[in-house]
Design a protein around this motif. Structure first.
Motif, short mmCIF file in Angstrom:
data_model
loop_
_atom_site.label_atom_id
_atom_site.label_comp_id
_atom_site.label_asym_id
_atom_site.label_seq_id
_atom_site.Cartn_x
_atom_site.Cartn_y
_atom_site.Cartn_z
N GLU A 1 0.82 -1.20 0.00
CA GLU A 1 0.00 0.00 0.00
C GLU A 1 0.86 1.25 0.00
O GLU A 1 1.90 1.32 0.63
CB GLU A 1 -0.91 0.02 1.23
N PHE A 2 0.37 2.28 -0.71
CA PHE A 2 1.01 3.60 -0.64
C PHE A 2 0.46 4.39 0.53
O PHE A 2 1.16 5.18 1.13
CB PHE A 2 0.79 4.37 -1.94
N LEU A 3 -0.81 4.23 0.82
CA LEU A 3 -1.43 4.93 1.94
C LEU A 3 -1.42 4.04 3.16
O LEU A 3 -2.10 3.02 3.20
CB LEU A 3 -2.86 5.35 1.59
N ASN B 1 -5.33 8.94 -6.60
CA ASN B 1 -4.76 9.20 -5.26
C ASN B 1 -4.22 10.63 -5.19
O ASN B 1 -3.10 10.88 -4.74
CB ASN B 1 -3.67 8.20 -4.91
N ASN C 1 -0.29 14.55 -4.43
CA ASN C 1 -0.42 13.12 -4.72
C ASN C 1 -0.02 12.33 -3.49
O ASN C 1 1.09 12.47 -2.98
CB ASN C 1 0.47 12.73 -5.92
N ASP D 1 0.46 9.09 -3.30
CA ASP D 1 1.42 8.03 -3.57
C ASP D 1 2.85 8.56 -3.60
O ASP D 1 3.74 8.01 -2.93
CB ASP D 1 1.09 7.35 -4.90
N THR D 2 3.09 9.60 -4.37
CA THR D 2 4.45 10.13 -4.52
C THR D 2 4.78 11.22 -3.52
O THR D 2 5.94 11.60 -3.37
CB THR D 2 4.62 10.71 -5.93
N GLU D 3 3.72 11.74 -2.83
CA GLU D 3 3.88 12.85 -1.90
C GLU D 3 4.46 14.08 -2.58
O GLU D 3 5.12 14.91 -1.95
CB GLU D 3 4.72 12.46 -0.68
#
Length: 933
Positions: A103-105, A153, A188, A190-192
């Motif tokens: 997971e990214f989050l 996201n 974003n 995912d990538t922040e």
């Protein structure tokens, strides 16, 4: 995912299909479910699609048999959750055969809005409107509108328009300690990474504005069309630096490309191909840029430049220097140290090598001067039983007079340098014992004479009452008998600057100890009189004595110094009787002066000092005519604590102290209580009569007093000496009263009057800024605490800017007409009269003043000067101008010395940025004083 609603129960069925892909299908077959449950289902669906996979659902759930659920798409059963009813049943699938992606989050996402939250399943977006907020881990976004795209996201935040078409509720992006206030933002999960439009942020004192900002990660940010300034007005800054490209690492640095300085939206030719600005929330080491100037006899100079070392949180060091093109130079090191709740202090070392004119010229001269200052203070909480303190100011006697540094201009009128270092220790108990060790230094800049004690030892044992009862109060003569013990030892040095810290200085030192045991008692007499009686025994040890004899060969008296231990003992008796009388003169409450209160404290004392002839010797002297006579001396002459008296004295002392106050009816009718006015704080008379003296038995009468006028803003102090005896033709006192010699009852031999008055536009409220950096600098250098001789100023040093950190100063709007001009004035008047030998002259007579006027909310003018009424001349004068330019400040001072140096004026001009981050962006010019030989 499939949602089934049956019997007012909501069943959510989640499934995974290869390749790993999460999908949602909703069947709503139980329309009896209320709106709250339905909205929850939709929110939960979006949450599960956006933030997690099936394995993230809690293990507690409900298994639904497949034959009870009809689905158009066949998927393997993974888990089923029941909301809101939780019933435990066995899961049909214990383990998923497909390994989900990472997971990214990893945290919970919270969101809310005031008006509405809508979910568009087709667009896969959530809309939050009016006072919207979303929180994810350490990231928080507040804005007028927020759109969450859970397919990509991403989050979009922007402004909203009010009914008048104006934008409001600008986004506020927070991540950790970083705060950005843009017009809009895309982020974003995912990538922040973030894309920010027209961002505003603050970094270590910099306000940074960027047209387009790209946030790569937590540590790197890129900007296009960036501007940075220290101005508080971001909409219309007074100045800013314009850069096409900016890269900054929060809390570390800002790196820019081509940078141009813009003042009032007008580009200036001041530019750099690139720039680097360090950012830090802690103190950091760095270069201190010097000030540039020119002086007639020394050429061009660089002054107050150097390097600052941020050594630790407890200790720092600044090394500064001055250099002149004729070869003169100066070095200074300044350090500050502090440990919270223990101690704090500072140390300053200064050295100057001054060359006047050029080598080979007839007026060439050179000199070396130095100065050492040390201040140390211990926190009272650190150790209540021991204390160490230091206040040192020593160096060349002419340091402040010859120093050419701008900072010392105001202190050049100091005539005395003094120092003190002390350590004290208290031993608790009964009785209590106190010990202290002190080293002192006093230096006269006019005579170059130096007096030092290295060291002074003091010890005492607190009072002991041997006959006091164990319980209850002490009564009577016997129970109030008390005694104590005191010790004082000194090593005293009297030298000159030439012999300072040489062998000769220590050879001429004298030392000794003195022990004293006072015994006293007190009791009441006739109920209202307090009587105190006591005796004091002293024993003095000395290590330096003399021997005196007449050398008949050389026909002169010879005095020889001797080293060795000697001692003498003395004692005396004393008693005093005193009381306090209260008088009230009541004139009635309807009168303007309702009452006058008079407090009188009369006292009579009697002292007996025996003659100690046993410590005196004689020697024979042969006069020129051949007659022989005897002269008396004591070997203790010149000893540390004086000599034993060879004369018996029986003295009665008389003193009367007065305090007079008045009650005055208040001018304001709403005040119920009368005002108390002090007529005399004190008014004291004292004299003495020696019964054992052969002549001149009365001592001169001493008169001193003080009062305060104008609501305590004017203080007046005075003292006078009145002699009852007359003078002969040779101006010597004779044993005849002045009144019997054709004069008055007393002859005024000396008097002094001082007056201080402060007032301003706010009902005589006075100047409240009493602890400025310039005042501290003056006090540390031995100068005055006020600004009557001007202020110690170094405009390039932001520490001397009294208003820079004034957070309580209100921002006043600009007015075309300033009907209220703040101002303050301080006056000081002093006069001294001398007439001990019929001089009948005013030895000193001066009036000094200091005034500050705020011509406008940002313009202020100050003037310090005075008039020498005796010598008919102007005292040292300083003119000060200051302009507050919001983010900038402009200062100008003009100094005019007094006396023969009046033509040697100095001036100093400065304009620069207030903020310490850009304090090196400045322009200053000054004229230094020429050295007076």
């Amino acid at each position: 995912m499939r949602i089934v609603i049956r019997s007012q129960k909501i069943y959510v069925i989640l499934g995974i299909q290869k390749p790993s892909h999460t999908f949602t299908k909703i069947h709503l077959k139980a329309l009896r479910t209320d709106t709250t449950q339905l909205l929850f289902v939709l929110s939960f669906t979006v949450f599960m699609n956006t933030f997690g996979y099936a394995q993230d659902i809690p293990k507690t759930g409900l298994t639904v048999p497949p034959d009870q659920v009809k689905d158009t798409i066949a998927v393997p059963m993974v888990k089923v959750a029941e909301l809101p009813i939780n019933e435990k049943v066995q899961d049909t699938v214990k383990q998923d055969s497909v390994i989900p992606e990472q997971e990214f989050l990893t945290g919970k996402v919270d969101y809310k809005a005031t008006d509405y939250v809508t979910i568009n399943q087709k667009e896969e977006k959530i809309y939050l409107y009016n006072e919207a907020q979303i929180i994810y881990e350490d990231m928080q976004i507040n804005a007028g509108i927020i759109v969450i795209d859970y397919n990509k996201n991403e989050v979009y935040a922007g402004r909203i328009k009010d009914s008048l078409g104006n934008f409001s509720q600008l986004p506020i992006f927070k991540q950790g300690t970083q705060v950005v206030e843009p017009d809009s933002i895309r982020f974003n999960f995912d990538t922040e990474k973030a894309l920010v439009f027209n961002s505003r942020t603050e970094q270590s004192g910099f306000n940074i504005i960027g047209d387009i900002t790209k946030k790569e990660n937590d540590s790197v940010v890129f900007m296009s069309g960036g501007r940075f300034t220290t101005s508080d007005n971001l909409e219309d800054p007074e100045y800013y630096f314009q850069a096409r490209k900016i890269k900054f690492v929060p809390k570390k640095k800002i790196v820019t490309g081509l940078t141009n300085m813009v003042i009032a939206d007008v580009p200036t030719p001041i530019g750099l191909p690139f720039a680097f600005f360090p950012l830090t929330e802690k103190q950091t080491s760095g270069v201190i840029l010097p000030s540039f100037g020119e002086q007639n006899n020394r050429g061009y100079f660089l002054q107050n430049g150097g390097y600052y070392f941020a050594i630790s949180d407890y200790f720092d060091l600044a090394v500064l220097g001055d250099y002149y093109t004729n070869g003169s130079y100066a070095l200074r090191s300044e350090t500050n140290y502090a440990v919270r709740y223990k101690f704090r202090g500072n140390l300053s070392l200064r050295y100057e090598k001054n060359l006047n004119s050029e080598r080979g010229f007839p007026d060439f001269s050179e000199s070396s001067i130095y100065n050492i200052r040390w201040s140390h203070a211990q926190d009272t909480k650190s150790n209540p039983n021991s204390r160490f303190s230091a206040a040192v100011n020593l160096g060349s006697s002419q340091y402040y007079q010859q120093s050419i540094n701008q900072l010392n201009v105001q202190n050049r009128y100091n005539n005395t340098l003094s120092s003190s270092i002390s350590y004290s220790k208290t031993f608790r108990g009964e009785p209590q014992v106190n010990m202290s060790l002190t080293a002192t230094h006093t230096q006269n800049s006019n005579t170059d004479e130096i007096n030092m004690t290295l060291p002074t030892l003091q010890g005492s044992v607190s009072r002991m009452f041997p006959f006091a009862p164990k319980t209850g109060s002490k009564k009577g003569i016997l129970q109030n008998i008390n005694l104590q013990y005191n010790l004082r030892g000194e090593n005293r040095i009297n030298t000159t600057e030439e012999d300072f810290f040489t062998k000769e200085m220590f050879d001429n030192a004298i030392s000794g100890f003195q022990h004293s045991v006072p015994i006293s008692t007190n009791f009441k007499v006739l109920k209202y009189l307090s009587l105190t009686a006591g005796t004091n025994f002293q024993e003095t040890w000395v290590f330096n004595t003399i021997d005196r004899f007449y050398d008949s060969t050389e026909n002169e008296v010879v005095t020889e110094s001797k080293k060795g231990f000697e001692a003498f003992r003395t004692y005396n008796f004393s008693t005093s009787l005193g009381t306090t009388l209260y008088g009230m003169f009541d004139f009635g409450k309807d009168k303007k002066i309702q009452a006058i209160r008079h407090v009188i404290r009369p006292s009579i004392s009697y002292n007996i000092n025996p003659a100690f002839d046993q410590f005196y010797d004689t020697y024979e002297v042969i006069d020129a005519d051949g007659t022989t006579r005897e002269e008396q001396f004591t070997k203790f002459e010149g000893s540390l604590f004086g000599t034993p008296s060879d004369r018996y004295s029986s003295t009665m002392g008389i003193s009367v102290g007065n305090n007079i106050e008045a009650k005055v009816k208040a001018k304001d009718s709403t005040e119920t209580e009368p005002r108390k006015i002090t007529i005399f704080n004190n008014l004291n008379f004292s004299s003495a009569y020696n019964f054992a003296a052969d002549s001149l038995r009365w001592s001169p009468m001493q008169v001193n007093g003080g009062t305060q006028l104008l609501n305590g803003k004017m203080s007046i102090n005075f003292n006078a000496t009145l002699d009852p005896y007359a003078l002969d033709n040779n101006n010597r006192r004779i044993d005849e009263f002045n009144i019997n010699n054709g004069g008055s009852l007393f002859r005024l031999t000396g008097a002094n009057v001082t007056m201080n008055y402060s007032f301003d536009n706010e009902s005589f409220s006075g100047d409240t800024r009493q602890d400025s950096r310039s005042q501290q600098e003056s006090i540390r250098s031995g100068g005055r605490a006020d600004d009557l001789f001007g202020k110690a100023q170094d405009f390039a040093d932001s520490r001397f800017n009294d208003d820079e950190d004034d957070d309580d100063k209100e921002e006043k709007p600009t007015q075309l007409y300033n009907y209220k001009i703040p101002w303050n004035v301080r006056l000081a008047y002093s006069t001294t009269y001398s007439n001990s030998r019929r001089e009948n002259e005013i030895s000193s007579h001066s009036l000094m003043f200091s005034s500050n006027i705020e011509l406008s909310p940002r313009w202020s003018v100050g003037l310090s000067s005075g008039w020498d009424l005796k010598n008919k001349g102007v005292t040292p004068t300083q003119l000060r101008l200051e302009r507050d330019l919001l983010s900038w400040r402009m200062n100008f001072s003009y100094n005019i010395p007094s006396g023969q140096a009046r033509n040697n004026t100095t001036w100093y001009f400065f304009i620069g940025i207030k903020s310490g981050v850009l304090s090196d962006i400045k322009y200053d010019q000054r004229r230094q004083p020429d050295r007076q030989l």
